[in-house]
Enzyme design. Sequence first.
Site, PDB file in Angstrom:
ATOM      1  N   ASP A 190      -7.520   3.158  10.293  1.00 54.92           N
ATOM      2  CA  ASP A 190      -7.092   2.543   9.043  1.00 54.92           C
ATOM      3  C   ASP A 190      -8.250   2.792   8.073  1.00 54.92           C
ATOM      4  OD1 ASP A 190      -5.558   1.132   7.223  1.00 54.92           O
ATOM      5  OD2 ASP A 190      -5.008  -0.401   8.695  1.00 54.92           O
ATOM      6  N   CYS A 226     -11.196  -9.331  15.364  1.00 57.89           N
ATOM      7  CA  CYS A 226     -10.112  -9.341  14.370  1.00 57.89           C
ATOM      8  C   CYS A 226     -10.493  -8.657  13.054  1.00 57.89           C
ATOM      9  CB  CYS A 226      -9.689 -10.777  14.081  1.00 57.89           C
ATOM     10  SG  CYS A 226      -8.377 -10.875  12.844  1.00 57.89           S
ATOM     11  N   CYS A 257      -3.510 -18.246  14.563  1.00 56.92           N
ATOM     12  CA  CYS A 257      -3.156 -17.461  15.747  1.00 56.92           C
ATOM     13  C   CYS A 257      -3.301 -18.380  16.956  1.00 56.92           C
ATOM     14  CB  CYS A 257      -4.084 -16.266  15.919  1.00 56.92           C
ATOM     15  SG  CYS A 257      -4.099 -15.160  14.500  1.00 56.92           S
ATOM     16  N   ARG A 292       7.137   0.292   1.946  1.00 55.43           N
ATOM     17  CA  ARG A 292       7.041  -0.860   2.848  1.00 55.43           C
ATOM     18  C   ARG A 292       5.919  -1.794   2.424  1.00 55.43           C
ATOM     19  NH1 ARG A 292       5.294   3.928   4.595  1.00 55.43           N
ATOM     20  NH2 ARG A 292       3.752   4.158   6.262  1.00 55.43           N
ATOM     21  N   LYS A 337      -3.285   4.144   7.222  1.00 58.37           N
ATOM     22  CA  LYS A 337      -3.523   4.637   8.583  1.00 58.37           C
ATOM     23  C   LYS A 337      -3.515   6.163   8.612  1.00 58.37           C
ATOM     24  CE  LYS A 337      -1.238   0.580  10.487  1.00 58.37           C
ATOM     25  NZ  LYS A 337      -0.703   0.033   9.200  1.00 58.37           N
ATOM     26  N   ARG A 390      -8.976  -9.068  10.346  1.00 54.06           N
ATOM     27  CA  ARG A 390      -8.792 -10.043   9.255  1.00 54.06           C
ATOM     28  C   ARG A 390      -9.630 -11.288   9.496  1.00 54.06           C
ATOM     29  NH1 ARG A 390      -2.675  -8.833   9.269  1.00 54.06           N
ATOM     30  NH2 ARG A 390      -2.701  -6.850   8.169  1.00 54.06           N
ATOM     31  N   CYS A 434      -8.963 -13.361  18.335  1.00 58.04           N
ATOM     32  CA  CYS A 434      -9.603 -12.170  18.900  1.00 58.04           C
ATOM     33  C   CYS A 434     -10.938 -11.989  18.176  1.00 58.04           C
ATOM     34  CB  CYS A 434      -8.719 -10.953  18.667  1.00 58.04           C
ATOM     35  SG  CYS A 434      -6.991 -11.225  19.103  1.00 58.04           S
ATOM     36  N   ARG A 469       0.822  -1.214   0.000  1.00 61.14           N
ATOM     37  CA  ARG A 469       0.000   0.000   0.000  1.00 61.14           C
ATOM     38  C   ARG A 469       0.855   1.262   0.000  1.00 61.14           C
ATOM     39  NH1 ARG A 469      -3.987  -0.609   4.285  1.00 61.14           N
ATOM     40  NH2 ARG A 469      -5.178  -1.505   2.578  1.00 61.14           N
ATOM     41  N   TYR A 470       1.893   1.259   0.813  1.00 61.96           N
ATOM     42  CA  TYR A 470       2.799   2.413   0.892  1.00 61.96           C
ATOM     43  C   TYR A 470       4.017   2.088   0.049  1.00 61.96           C
ATOM     44  CZ  TYR A 470       0.099   3.143   5.220  1.00 61.96           C
ATOM     45  OH  TYR A 470      -0.883   3.313   6.145  1.00 61.96           O
ATOM     46  N   ASP A 490     -11.592  -1.528  13.408  1.00 58.01           N
ATOM     47  CA  ASP A 490     -12.018  -1.567  12.005  1.00 58.01           C
ATOM     48  C   ASP A 490     -13.413  -2.169  11.876  1.00 58.01           C
ATOM     49  OD1 ASP A 490      -9.601  -0.544  11.045  1.00 58.01           O
ATOM     50  OD2 ASP A 490      -8.676  -2.542  10.987  1.00 58.01           O
TER      51      ASP A 490
HETATM   52  C1  PLP Z   1       0.120  -0.849   8.989  1.00 56.59           C
HETATM   53  C2  PLP Z   1       0.609  -1.183   7.675  1.00 56.59           C
HETATM   54  C3  PLP Z   1       1.944  -0.965   7.328  1.00 56.59           C
HETATM   55  C4  PLP Z   1       2.952  -0.358   8.281  1.00 56.59           C
HETATM   56  O1  PLP Z   1       2.595   0.953   8.602  1.00 56.59           O
HETATM   57  P1  PLP Z   1       3.514   1.822   9.593  1.00 56.59           P
HETATM   58  O2  PLP Z   1       2.752   3.079   9.797  1.00 56.59           O
HETATM   59  O3  PLP Z   1       4.812   2.033   8.882  1.00 56.59           O
HETATM   60  O4  PLP Z   1       3.690   1.020  10.841  1.00 56.59           O
HETATM   61  C5  PLP Z   1       2.349  -1.293   6.061  1.00 56.59           C
HETATM   62  N1  PLP Z   1       1.484  -1.824   5.157  1.00 56.59           N
HETATM   63  C6  PLP Z   1       0.192  -2.021   5.456  1.00 56.59           C
HETATM   64  C7  PLP Z   1      -0.706  -2.576   4.422  1.00 56.59           C
HETATM   65  C8  PLP Z   1      -0.288  -1.713   6.722  1.00 56.59           C
HETATM   66  O5  PLP Z   1      -1.572  -1.945   7.024  1.00 56.59           O
HETATM   67  S1  SF4 Z   2      -6.251  -9.605  15.778  1.00 54.63           S
HETATM   68 FE1  SF4 Z   2      -6.648 -11.284  14.311  1.00 54.63          FE
HETATM   69  S2  SF4 Z   2      -4.669 -11.707  13.372  1.00 54.63           S
HETATM   70 FE2  SF4 Z   2      -4.263 -10.535  15.248  1.00 54.63          FE
HETATM   71  S3  SF4 Z   2      -3.922 -12.097  16.835  1.00 54.63           S
HETATM   72 FE3  SF4 Z   2      -6.070 -11.538  16.941  1.00 54.63          FE
HETATM   73  S4  SF4 Z   2      -7.099 -13.047  15.623  1.00 54.63           S
HETATM   74 FE4  SF4 Z   2      -4.917 -13.115  15.114  1.00 54.63          FE
END
Ligand code: PLP
Ligand code: SF4
Length: 387
Positions: free
Chosen positions: A342, A144, A137, A128, A349, A146, A141, A124-125, A305
């Site tokens: 996010d 979550c 996991c 990184r 973010k 995801r 959670c 996305r960025y 989220d």
């Molecule tokens: C959170 C995240 C990152 C890292 O973001 P930082 O602000 O650098 O910690 C990188 N890629 C994705 C897709 C993210 O959700």
């Molecule tokens: S938030 Fe989702 S991915 Fe993260 S530890 Fe909990 S269940 Fe696993």
Amino acid sequence: MGAPLRRRALSQKDRLLAIYEDPSSHPRSSDWRWQIRHRITSFDVLKRLIELTPEEKEGFRKAKGRLAMAITPYFFSLIDRKDPNCPIRKQAIPRIEELTVSPEERIDPCGEDSNSPVNGLVHRYPDRALLIITDSCAMYCRYCTRNRMVGDEKPPMSSEQFEKVCDYIRSNRNIRDVLISGGDPLMITTRRLEYYIKRIRSIPHVEIIRIGTRVPVTLPMRIDEELIKMLRKYHPLFMSIHFSHPKEITEEVKRACNMLADAGIPLGSQTVLLRGINDNVETMKKLFHELLKIRVRPYYLYQCDPALGTSHFRTSISTGIKIIEGLRGHTTGYAVPTFVIDAPGGGGKIPVGPDYVVKRTDRAVVLRNYEGKLFEYIEPPAGKETS
Ligand SMILES: *Cc1c(COP(=O)(O)O)cnc(C)c1O
Ligand code: SF4
């Protein structure tokens, strides 16, 4: 034939129950493989260990096919079984509210799938990338973000797929930071995890590697000498640990974080703002103070989220802003994380916080301090700017 089988099944369950009922022994076993093998994953076992509320029972009856449940004996031992509002319990045990889907909720709330050039990588960025290496996991959670993809406990990313990911990173020289996440990367065996980390480390333009994990909290015994010895070979390596509540900081967690910090791994925390769990200044302040004591620097506080079935966990955004306002200036700056949303749909973010600029003219800015007192900063004379 039937009888002995049934007797064996029963005694197995009873043995499991006996383990949980003696909080001084096995539930805190330091063998992480034992912890994973003995996770609570079924309603039948859970209901005999704890008196479930009607909302929890209903949650099980109807939740077929939704996010799996798994609770390590260790994490379960932190639950106050007499308190239906225990913050550990609310994070781990499904409830009927999970089945309610609000109109603003999305399967993929942060638009990760649309930013994924290769399966398992979110880019996305520009500089990184986020690697989703496993769907497993130690504990799931309930909130979550995801929840669309975790809990099936499939094997981690295949070598074939991982090679495609590495090819992508290798051909994108802008990527200087790779964040290994999941699921939870520390659910993978140390040997296999090393295979992934080593390959990423061998890409010359990757400057730093980060691991995002909740295992030091839900399965702290996973942090063992073998893991530490492996990780410290791949510096600079950072770790972001997901914490929710001060109750999670036990002797076991202190030991785990101590080992990681002693190995030179800078530790940051990520916390999701959760209604009825940590949504007040007092709880957050306590959590962040306890984290600093174990050398974990609060990094992000996340607005929850809008993943499917999470409305009972979400607070208003102003709750988060008020928490930051109650921390900034009132305590150590290191104890104040950045509050972020996010952006739904994939904007990344976005930081939000209290507004300390009360008024702005071309000559001056009026600022408000943490006590609400006003101060004026006079701007330099015009025409002296360098940019
Ligand atoms: C959170 C995240 C990152 C890292 O973001 P930082 O602000 O650098 O910690 C990188 N890629 C994705 C897709 C993210 O959700
Ligand atoms: S938030 Fe989702 S991915 Fe993260 S530890 Fe909990 S269940 Fe696993």
